[in-house]
Design a protein around this motif. Sequence first.
Motif: not given
Length: 141
Positions: A25-28, A32-40, A77-80, A102-104
């Motif tokens: 699990c983790g977060v990207i 704020a407000g951009s909707g751009r995933p940048e930091r893993f 927000i991701y998990h496997s 986005h839930y990946v």
Amino acid sequence: MLTITRDLYDRIVAHARADHPDEACGVIAGPAGSGRPERFIPMLNAARSPTFYEFDSGDLLKLYREMDDRDEEPVVIYHSHTATEAYPSRTDITYANEPGAHYVLVSTADTDATDGTTPFQFRSFRIVEGEVTEEEVEVAG
């Protein structure tokens, strides 16, 4: 639609495979407000379970303070899932409390090899007030 860089996509998949047979699990985070995933930001699955993930409450508090200081928000927000398809479980839906994220989900259910040759599923969803909507994923770069 979720637009994500090849690097971030690969890092999520690598994390899911590395933690298998436990859920990863983790977060990207992104501006704020951009909707751009940048930091893993890979997180530790405090549950250390093949069927459930849980962010450590202390780590999560630290992460949210850090994102606040950097004017960021959780974009992904991701998990496997290790034994089932990449679709939110009832538990996943219950705990989804970031309506803008986005839930990946990545399924490593068919992943026996660590060399990346076996298939997997990488899917993204919006989860708002218990309503699940799958969205297209575009991998850029």
